[in-house]
Design a protein around this motif. Structure first.
Motif, PDB file in Angstrom:
ATOM      1  N   GLU A  26       8.065   6.978  -1.822  1.00 16.31           N
ATOM      2  CA  GLU A  26       7.532   5.823  -0.940  1.00 16.31           C
ATOM      3  C   GLU A  26       6.429   6.384  -0.178  1.00 16.31           C
ATOM      4  OE1 GLU A  26      11.247   5.229   1.435  1.00 16.31           O
ATOM      5  OE2 GLU A  26      12.163   4.181   0.190  1.00 16.31           O
ATOM      6  N   ASN A  27       6.434   7.800   0.356  1.00 17.72           N
ATOM      7  CA  ASN A  27       5.351   8.293   0.870  1.00 17.72           C
ATOM      8  C   ASN A  27       4.100   8.283  -0.018  1.00 17.72           C
ATOM      9  OD1 ASN A  27       6.874   8.796   3.034  1.00 17.72           O
ATOM     10  ND2 ASN A  27       7.243  10.817   2.658  1.00 17.72           N
ATOM     11  N   ALA A  28       4.270   8.645  -1.335  1.00 20.40           N
ATOM     12  CA  ALA A  28       3.145   8.416  -2.136  1.00 20.40           C
ATOM     13  C   ALA A  28       2.604   6.968  -2.363  1.00 20.40           C
ATOM     14  CB  ALA A  28       3.616   8.917  -3.574  1.00 20.40           C
ATOM     15  N   LEU A  29       3.485   6.025  -2.229  1.00 21.65           N
ATOM     16  CA  LEU A  29       3.127   4.647  -2.400  1.00 21.65           C
ATOM     17  C   LEU A  29       2.657   4.297  -1.075  1.00 21.65           C
ATOM     18  CD1 LEU A  29       3.206   2.019  -3.843  1.00 21.65           C
ATOM     19  CD2 LEU A  29       5.677   1.621  -2.730  1.00 21.65           C
ATOM     20  N   ASN A  30       2.954   4.669   0.039  1.00 18.90           N
ATOM     21  CA  ASN A  30       2.157   4.520   1.143  1.00 18.90           C
ATOM     22  C   ASN A  30       1.051   4.903   1.322  1.00 18.90           C
ATOM     23  OD1 ASN A  30       4.425   2.937   2.264  1.00 18.90           O
ATOM     24  ND2 ASN A  30       5.436   4.634   3.300  1.00 18.90           N
ATOM     25  N   GLU A  31       0.848   6.145   0.785  1.00 16.08           N
ATOM     26  CA  GLU A  31      -0.566   6.924   0.613  1.00 16.08           C
ATOM     27  C   GLU A  31      -1.489   5.970  -0.174  1.00 16.08           C
ATOM     28  OE1 GLU A  31      -0.044  10.922  -0.455  1.00 16.08           O
ATOM     29  OE2 GLU A  31       0.897  11.439   1.728  1.00 16.08           O
ATOM     30  N   LEU A  32      -1.127   5.462  -1.491  1.00 19.03           N
ATOM     31  CA  LEU A  32      -1.641   4.979  -2.162  1.00 19.03           C
ATOM     32  C   LEU A  32      -2.243   3.585  -1.621  1.00 19.03           C
ATOM     33  CD1 LEU A  32      -2.984   4.600  -5.056  1.00 19.03           C
ATOM     34  CD2 LEU A  32      -0.655   3.406  -5.679  1.00 19.03           C
ATOM     35  N   ASN A  33      -1.246   2.907  -0.896  1.00 18.55           N
ATOM     36  CA  ASN A  33      -1.573   1.662  -0.438  1.00 18.55           C
ATOM     37  C   ASN A  33      -2.775   1.940   0.864  1.00 18.55           C
ATOM     38  OD1 ASN A  33       0.149  -0.157  -1.745  1.00 18.55           O
ATOM     39  ND2 ASN A  33       1.937   0.247  -0.108  1.00 18.55           N
ATOM     40  N   SER A  34      -2.554   2.972   1.613  1.00 14.71           N
ATOM     41  CA  SER A  34      -3.702   3.196   2.368  1.00 14.71           C
ATOM     42  C   SER A  34      -4.570   3.598   1.975  1.00 14.71           C
ATOM     43  CB  SER A  34      -3.220   4.452   3.547  1.00 14.71           C
ATOM     44  OG  SER A  34      -4.042   4.566   4.544  1.00 14.71           O
ATOM     45  N   SER A  35      -4.626   4.283   0.682  1.00 11.58           N
ATOM     46  CA  SER A  35      -6.085   4.634  -0.009  1.00 11.58           C
ATOM     47  C   SER A  35      -6.702   3.363  -0.597  1.00 11.58           C
ATOM     48  CB  SER A  35      -5.833   5.600  -0.950  1.00 11.58           C
ATOM     49  OG  SER A  35      -6.839   5.994  -1.774  1.00 11.58           O
ATOM     50  N   LEU A  36      -5.815   2.372  -0.979  1.00  8.52           N
ATOM     51  CA  LEU A  36      -6.443   1.246  -1.602  1.00  8.52           C
ATOM     52  C   LEU A  36      -6.965   0.450  -0.487  1.00  8.52           C
ATOM     53  CD1 LEU A  36      -3.438   0.240  -4.334  1.00  8.52           C
ATOM     54  CD2 LEU A  36      -5.912   0.886  -4.739  1.00  8.52           C
ATOM     55  N   GLU A  37      -6.239   0.388   0.696  1.00  6.95           N
ATOM     56  CA  GLU A  37      -6.942  -0.505   1.859  1.00  6.95           C
ATOM     57  C   GLU A  37      -8.016   0.171   2.192  1.00  6.95           C
ATOM     58  OE1 GLU A  37      -4.070  -0.297   4.906  1.00  6.95           O
ATOM     59  OE2 GLU A  37      -2.739  -1.763   3.805  1.00  6.95           O
ATOM     60  N   ILE A  38      -8.405   1.298   2.120  1.00  4.86           N
ATOM     61  CA  ILE A  38      -9.647   2.127   2.379  1.00  4.86           C
ATOM     62  C   ILE A  38     -10.714   1.839   1.445  1.00  4.86           C
ATOM     63  CG2 ILE A  38     -10.847   4.417   2.761  1.00  4.86           C
ATOM     64  CD1 ILE A  38      -8.188   5.198   3.997  1.00  4.86           C
ATOM     65  N   ARG A  39     -10.197   1.882   0.084  1.00  4.77           N
ATOM     66  CA  ARG A  39     -11.260   1.630  -0.783  1.00  4.77           C
ATOM     67  C   ARG A  39     -11.606   0.163  -0.833  1.00  4.77           C
ATOM     68  NH1 ARG A  39      -8.826   4.140  -6.112  1.00  4.77           N
ATOM     69  NH2 ARG A  39      -6.544   4.098  -4.945  1.00  4.77           N
ATOM     70  N   ALA A  62     -15.063  -1.069  -0.360  1.00  7.94           N
ATOM     71  CA  ALA A  62     -15.594  -2.102  -1.394  1.00  7.94           C
ATOM     72  C   ALA A  62     -16.297  -3.334  -0.844  1.00  7.94           C
ATOM     73  CB  ALA A  62     -14.687  -2.366  -2.138  1.00  7.94           C
ATOM     74  N   LEU A  63     -15.570  -3.877   0.226  1.00  8.16           N
ATOM     75  CA  LEU A  63     -15.990  -5.101   0.906  1.00  8.16           C
ATOM     76  C   LEU A  63     -17.283  -4.964   1.799  1.00  8.16           C
ATOM     77  CD1 LEU A  63     -12.391  -6.658   1.993  1.00  8.16           C
ATOM     78  CD2 LEU A  63     -13.977  -7.690   0.254  1.00  8.16           C
ATOM     79  N   ALA A  64     -17.203  -3.692   2.407  1.00  7.71           N
ATOM     80  CA  ALA A  64     -18.448  -3.156   3.222  1.00  7.71           C
ATOM     81  C   ALA A  64     -19.586  -3.222   2.343  1.00  7.71           C
ATOM     82  CB  ALA A  64     -18.349  -1.922   4.005  1.00  7.71           C
ATOM     83  N   GLU A  65     -19.570  -2.499   0.919  1.00  4.74           N
ATOM     84  CA  GLU A  65     -20.645  -2.463   0.153  1.00  4.74           C
ATOM     85  C   GLU A  65     -21.051  -3.766  -0.353  1.00  4.74           C
ATOM     86  OE1 GLU A  65     -19.169  -0.014  -3.069  1.00  4.74           O
ATOM     87  OE2 GLU A  65     -18.925   1.911  -1.971  1.00  4.74           O
ATOM     88  N   ARG A  66     -19.861  -4.657  -0.747  1.00  2.42           N
ATOM     89  CA  ARG A  66     -20.213  -6.051  -0.944  1.00  2.42           C
ATOM     90  C   ARG A  66     -21.007  -6.771   0.168  1.00  2.42           C
ATOM     91  NH1 ARG A  66     -15.950 -10.798  -2.793  1.00  2.42           N
ATOM     92  NH2 ARG A  66     -17.338 -12.528  -2.778  1.00  2.42           N
TER      93      ARG A  66
END
Length: 548
Positions: free
Chosen positions: A139-152, A156-160
């Protein structure tokens, strides 16, 4: 202290059978299980507990062996207070609890359920738990992944957005370049005609051949009129033209517009009109609407080189929030005027650019690329909008949306301009304009008609003259004046000092907001530069001697 199940084997057969069954279940279950008993410790009453029973799964799940007989504060002294608080609440209230907690000493995450055993006086609590460390880590890994995905995603949106901003800037500069190039091309042609005409006039006068100057005067005046038309179209696109709106049912304009279109597009084009029954009035400048419709019909004609049909159609439209958003309008009621053709259509790749100034799909030398941009600017300045629909090979429809006017249609009164006669004797006119050449032309032309003129170069100078005892029959003022007072403010001050004083506003780029969007008081009119001298003289005559 030993496990209670080993305390006494001297039991009846039935009891031993039940005990063995319980022992088998107790020892083979996957979840850890124990019974703890509270006692008074150094930290106060019931501040510690001891493990009185525990199964084999206790060690597998908690990571601590041989817990029977061990005291909590000896096992995990750093965490003891937290566990005592949790299980103590079960002992005192008798209410079961479920929770998830980390056993820091072993790094295990436990999912726990706990309930009291027997009455409070026994001081015993049962604990059932299982190791969920792998689940928690997942669950922690998934949360970190989600957080990482949100950051990415955010990155990506900022770059766009940055890329889109750069693209918009490129498109903006492209539009500016296109506009500048178009202006330079057209105005250079016009200036060449004007300056060349003046040079030829000067040459012919110097040669004593003044009888030949008429052709060059005509050429220079023609170039001037074309320059005025070009600036008019640019002002329309930028929504800064002077509009004189009135409440009108657009259907009343269709006969005259249709006749003009017939003469313009030629016999190969069929022109039809569909006038909606019960059409609402719209508040619109009728002259500019007629110009816009003529532009649309000329574009339609050019899209049908082999002939075809043009349809002019009116209608009442109700736009809800969704439809209004699609049309970039406010929700409400609108009058639509649509021009459609059966021509070649427009490719979807360029349809978003057709309203850009100087953008044209026509061959070089055919069209300025200002027709649709003028229509767009006129519609937006009229608090409406324009939409285009097109299919290649099927045709194009352009619709102008105008807000419905809540009220009666205005009654149109035709004014006849007075003839050009010398009738200005005894009339004194104040001329306020910061451009010396314009003042010269106004003063000279009016002086020839017998008017007496007083000149002022800015608003304060004009106001000073108005505050004097000078006799003033009328004021002509530019709208955009230097010195802190614009033409509208000077006119308002003039009306305070001299009620009912006729005022003629002249303006070079139509400061429409200053003029209250074309709505001026009685006894005031607006004349847009460049203007014909005859028009100026007639306007002055009409304002000084209004018709009864």
């Amino acid at each position: 202290m030993r496990n209670r199940m080993d305390a006494d084997d001297d039991l009846p057969a039935d009891a031993m059978s039940h005990l063995n069954r319980y022992r088998t279940l107790f020892e083979t279950m996957d979840d850890g299980f124990c019974i703890i008993e509270f006692f008074d410790g150094p930290n106060g009453p019931l501040s510690d507990y001891i493990h009185v029973e525990a199964n084999a799964a206790y060690e597998r799940n908690a990571g601590i062996p041989n817990v029977v007989g061990q005291k909590l504060r000896e096992m995990v002294p750093e965490e003891a207070d937290g566990w005592v608080e949790l299980y103590g609440s079960v002992l005192h209230t008798g209410k079961p609890i479920r929770f998830r907690r980390e056993l820091v000493a072993t790094g295990r995450h436990l999912e726990v359920s706990s309930f009291r055993v027997g009455p409070f006086e026994d001081h015993q609590v049962a604990v059932l738990f299982k190791d969920v460390t792998d689940q928690v880590r997942a669950e922690n890994a998934l949360n970190e992944l989600n957080s990482s995905l949100e950051i990415r995603i955010a990155e990506a949106l900022a770059e766009r957005e940055e890329a889109e901003s750069a693209l918009r800037q490129i498109q903006k500069m492209e539009a500016v370049g296109q506009l500048s190039g178009g202006l330079a091309h057209d105005f250079n042609n016009l200036l060449a005609g004007i300056s060349g005409a003046f040079e030829m006039i000067a040459a012919r006068i110097a040669q004593g051949r003044s009888g030949e100057v008429d052709r060059y005067l005509a050429a220079g005046q023609g170039a001037t009129r074309r320059a005025a038309a070009l600036t008019h179209r640019l002002l329309a696109f930028s929504r800064r033209q002077t509009l004189t709106p009135s409440a009108v049912v657009v259907n009343r304009l269709l006969p005259d517009v249709t006749e003009l279109v017939h003469r313009t597009v030629g016999p190969a084009i069929e022109v039809e009109t569909v006038a909606a029954t019960g059409l609402w009035p719209a508040l619109v400048d009728t002259n500019q609407l007629e110009n816009a419709l003529l532009n649309l019909c000329i574009n339609a004609r050019d899209a049908m080189p082999g002939g075809g049909r043009i349809m002019i159609e009116t209608g009442n439209r109700w736009l809800d929030e969704r439809a209004a958003k699609e049309h970039a309008l406010e929700p409400g009621q609108y009058v639509s005027v649509c021009v459609s053709d059966t021509g070649t259509g427009i490719d979807k790749a360029i349809i978003d650019r057709v309203f850009d100034p100087f953008f044209t799909t026509k061959p070089i030398g055919q069209g300025t690329g200002l027709g649709l941009s003028m229509v767009y600017g006129f519609a937006r300045q009229s608090n409406g909008h324009v939409r285009i629909y097109s299919e290649v090979g099927q045709g194009t429809m352009v619709c102008i949306y105008l807000p419905r006017h809540r009220g009666e249609e205005d009654i149109t009164v035709e004014f006849q301009l007075p003839p050009l006669t010398e009738g200005g004797a005894g009339e004194s006119i104040l001329v306020v304009d910061d451009e010396p050449t314009v003042r010269l032309l106004i003063v000279d032309s009016l002086s020839e008609m017998g008017y007496s003129c007083i000149e002022a170069a800015d608003g304060p100078a004009g106001l000073k003259i108005l505050q004097s005892d000078a006799r003033i029959s009328m004021m002509i003022t530019d709208v955009g004046l230097p010195g802190g007072l614009n033409g509208r403010q000077v006119a308002e001050a003039a009306r305070d000092l001299r009620p009912d004083l006729p005022v003629l506003f002249v303006t070079g780029y139509a400061e429409n907001a200053v003029l209250n969007h074309g709505h001026v008081e009685p006894g005031m009119e607006v004349l847009t530069k460049p203007f014909a001298i005859d028009d100026l003289v007639r306007r002055v005559g009409r304002l000084i001697r209004p018709q009864d």
